[in-house]
Motif scaffolding. Structure first.
Motif, PDB file in Angstrom:
ATOM      1  N   SER A  70       0.809  -1.219   0.000  1.00  0.00           N
ATOM      2  CA  SER A  70       0.000   0.000   0.000  1.00  0.00           C
ATOM      3  C   SER A  70       0.841   1.267   0.000  1.00  0.00           C
ATOM      4  O   SER A  70       0.304   2.374  -0.075  1.00  0.00           O
ATOM      5  N   ASP A  71       2.154   1.126   0.104  1.00  0.00           N
ATOM      6  CA  ASP A  71       3.015   2.308   0.127  1.00  0.00           C
ATOM      7  C   ASP A  71       3.230   2.891  -1.269  1.00  0.00           C
ATOM      8  O   ASP A  71       3.811   3.961  -1.420  1.00  0.00           O
TER       9      ASP A  71
ATOM     10  N   ASN B 101      -3.149  -0.010  -2.622  1.00  0.00           N
ATOM     11  CA  ASN B 101      -3.877   0.277  -1.382  1.00  0.00           C
ATOM     12  C   ASN B 101      -5.365  -0.025  -1.539  1.00  0.00           C
ATOM     13  O   ASN B 101      -5.963   0.298  -2.547  1.00  0.00           O
TER      14      ASN B 101
END
Ligand SMILES: Cc1cc2nc3c(=O)[nH]c(=O)nc-3n(C[C@H](O)[C@H](O)[C@H](O)COP(=O)(O)OP(=O)(O)OC[C@H]3O[C@@H](n4cnc5c(N)ncnc54)[C@H](O)[C@@H]3O)c2cc1C
Ligand SMILES: *[C@@H]1O[C@H](CO)[C@@H](O)[C@H](O)[C@H]1NC(C)=O
Ligand SMILES: *[C@@H]1O[C@H](CO)[C@@H](O)[C@H](O)[C@H]1NC(C)=O
Ligand SMILES: *[C@@H]1O[C@H](CO)[C@@H](O)[C@H](O)[C@H]1NC(C)=O
Ligand SMILES: *[C@@H]1O[C@H](CO)[C@@H](O)[C@H](O)[C@H]1NC(C)=O
Length: 542
Positions: free
Chosen positions: A410-411, A423
């Motif tokens: 999700s980064d 994400n």
């Protein structure tokens, strides 16, 4: 009598197309290679025409899905196995010059066999990179240059040989070729900690459509973006990746815990959906789901929680007691080991297997299969899971794997690489149906299994991502976008393109149009260039 007549008739007619022309095309290719290359190189021992006694063995060598090796599957005119980067670029130049379509193969694991079968081009050749498998690890620089034909198993082995605290986050199956694998994303047990293979690439060398060799600086950031997730064989031929090594602890912990229906499997899996994507990013717990026999007449569903934890057993037990007590993990389920041995464990090798198995560079397990993928953004309710059980129990040899996301996945924003499933994704589902034709070519067997998996896919639609229904490009699926067949190639392609790449598809098309407007690198689901005269499909491509 009739067949003899037809055979005689067909010789002059087919001289320029597939079946009887192999000697001439293969000879011309050989001449072209020799003329454009090192004149003393014995190219004739690196080209396998259909009449070569080794042709079948070379064709089959790395092909993973036996469905695409059946007698009815189209065969290449010949296979060329280059020994140097320069041979690869010369092969591109010669295939263009002779008008023979080129398919490129690294590890041969393409789900639809696109690296060695073409249903749409005749004649075609295979450029098989199996001899290009150098791996040069530079521990001091935290990096390695790896050649396209190396398997991920070889890469892991060469890293571990030099350091017990370095690794690389790519595929779980050790026979994947880095050439095809990393171009589509490349996930594995460390994805929640470090992201995908493509998130850990520093540089690359490719051969472009003009037969030039380009590194990151020479190709520019657009093309370098496209090859990190835009799927194999659309933008050029990958020769080398420069990868970034990641830190791994000296001791990691693995486990496999299995629950059947009578052991509360449905409720525990329901809970897993909330835990696995949100727990500590050092923990990766996937679930392998398949029917299992309880006795001669009764089948159940087996759910196996198969995990890697980047830490010791004590910390893992503490973590699961907090986040997932329903699994009932005990100390005796846990095996503390090294990262490199965890690679063998997750790949399914017995615990006494020597590490050198990673150097065999080929797959030890093959069958015929058809597969599909989904991404899940909301937990599936209990009755949805029960409907899945019902369908699995109706099929001979199905396999479903749930793969957790979250953590480092999700980064990255959706457009940072062409791989958009970031994400908000809880997990990915892979569905497979496997069968063994025992060397036969029974289309009705295949049709039955394919029909089953298509129905399952329809059943799952309400529970998975929508608009678009996302799919993983490395699980290539030629069913996708089928209902858009009657349209221009761009619109047809956008049906599967949006599923694999979401909004990144438009940027991929734009880059493709820039770097390969004549569509030299193409296959059934390659990124299409826009027609030369036409303008962009959307105005806001970036
Ligand atoms: C048993 C199995 C396990 C798998 N496990 C995982 C996993 O854990 N994680 C994961 O992410 N994926 C996994 N996959 C999917 C895998 O990542 C893809 O099938 C991948 O495309 C395989 O790459 P390859 O080089 O082995 O295959 P190939 O069949 O050689 O190539 C795949 C595609 O890339 C193209 N290509 C090949 N080499 C090059 C090159 N040098 N330059 C440009 N294009 C090229 C081919 O033409 C083809 O279109 C698995 C697949 C199988 C069959
Ligand atoms: C099954 O799992 C659910 C949810 O985790 C739990 O509430 C229930 O008590 C479990 N049942 C049994 C028999 O273990
Ligand atoms: C098989 O197992 C099922 C479920 O455990 C049970 O209900 C059934 O009686 C068993 N049948 C035989 C023949 O043992
Ligand atoms: C991911 O999405 C959630 C919810 O939409 C948001 O709260 C969070 O900040 C996002 N995380 C990242 C790293 O962008
Ligand atoms: C394809 O689409 C066009 C226009 O939408 C339509 O006229 C034509 O009949 C379609 N062809 C087929 C084979 O469906």
């Amino acid at each position: 009598m009739w067949s003899l007549f037809l055979l005689l008739l067909s010789i002059p007619l087919s001289s320029s197309s597939s079946s009887s022309s192999s000697p001439s095309l293969h000879e011309s290719f050989l001449q072209c290679l020799t003329f454009n290359s090192d004149k003393s190189f014995p190219f004739d021992s690196s080209i396998y025409s259909r009449s070569n006694p080794s042709f079948a063995a070379i064709l089959e060598s790395s092909a993973q899905n036996l469905r695409l090796l059946e007698a009815s599957a189209p065969k290449p005119e010949f296979i060329f196995t280059p020994s140097t980067d320069a041979h690869v670029r010369t092969a591109v130049i010669c295939s263009k010059k002779l008008g023979i379509h080129l398919r490129v193969r690294s590890g041969g694991h393409d789900y639809e066999g696109l690296s060695f079968v073409s249903e749409i081009e005749s004649p075609f050749m295979i450029l098989d990179l199996g001899k290009l498998r150098e791996v040069n690890v530079e521990i001091g620089d935290n990096s390695a240059w790896v050649q396209a034909g190396a398997t991920v198993g070889e890469v892991y082995y060469r890293i571990a040989e030099k350091s017990s605290v370095h690794g690389f986050p790519a595929g779980l199956c050790t026979s994947l070729g880095v050439g095809g694998h990393i171009t589509g994303g490349a996930y594995g047990t460390m994805m929640r900690k470090y992201g995908l293979g493509v998130d850990n690439v520093l540089d690359a060398k490719i051969v472009n459509a003009n037969g030039e060799i380009l590194d990151r600086e020479a190709m520019g950031e657009d093309l370098f973006w496209a090859i990190r997730g835009g799927g194999g064989a659309s933008f050029g031929i990958l020769l080398w990746w420069k990868i970034k090594l990641v830190p791994v602890p000296k001791t990691v912990t693995v486990f496999t815990v299995t629950k059947t229906l009578s052991q509360n499997a449905t409720n525990i899996l329901h809970k897993w959906q909330q835990v696995a994507p949100t727990t500590d990013e050092n923990l990766f717990v996937r679930v392998i789901i398949q029917p299992a026999s309880t006795n001669k007449t009764h089948r159940t569903i087996s759910t196996s929680y198969n995990a890697l934890f980047l830490g010791d057993a004590k910390s893992l037990l503490k973590l699961l007691a907090r986040d997932f007590p329903e699994l009932g993990l005990t100390r005796s389920d846990c095996l503390e080991t090294t990262w490199i041995r965890s690679v063998l464990y997750i790949a399914g090798y017995p615990s006494d297997t020597p590490l050198e198995v990673l150097l065999q560079g080929k797959s030890s397990f093959k069958n015929s299969f058809k597969a599909k993928s989904d991404f899940v953004r909301e937990p599936i309710p209990l009755d949805g899971i029960e409907g899945l059980w019902k369908r699995l129990l109706e099929e001979d040899s199905p396999l479903v794997i749930w793969n957790p996301y979250g953590g480092a996945m999700s980064d990255f924003t959706e457009s940072e690489t062409p791989f958009p499933h970031r994400n908000g994704t809880l997990y990915k589902i892979q569905y497979l149906t496997l069968w063994n034709n025992n060397g036969g070519d029974d289309k009705s067997v295949e049709a039955r299994h394919v029909e089953w998996i298509r129905k399952l896919y329809n059943y799952m639609a309400p529970y998975v991502s929508k608009f678009p229904r996302e799919a993983y490009v490395n699980y290539r699926d030629l069913d996708l976008g089928m209902n858009a067949r009657n349209s221009t190639s761009y619109i047809q392609a956008s049906a599967w393109g949006n599923m694999y790449f979401k909004d990144n598809f438009n940027r991929l098309v734009k880059i493709k149009t820039m770097v390969d407007p004549e569509n030299v690198f193409r296959h059934e689901q390659s990124i299409p260039p826009l027609p030369i005269s036409s303008s962009s499909p959307t105005s806001n491509i970036s």
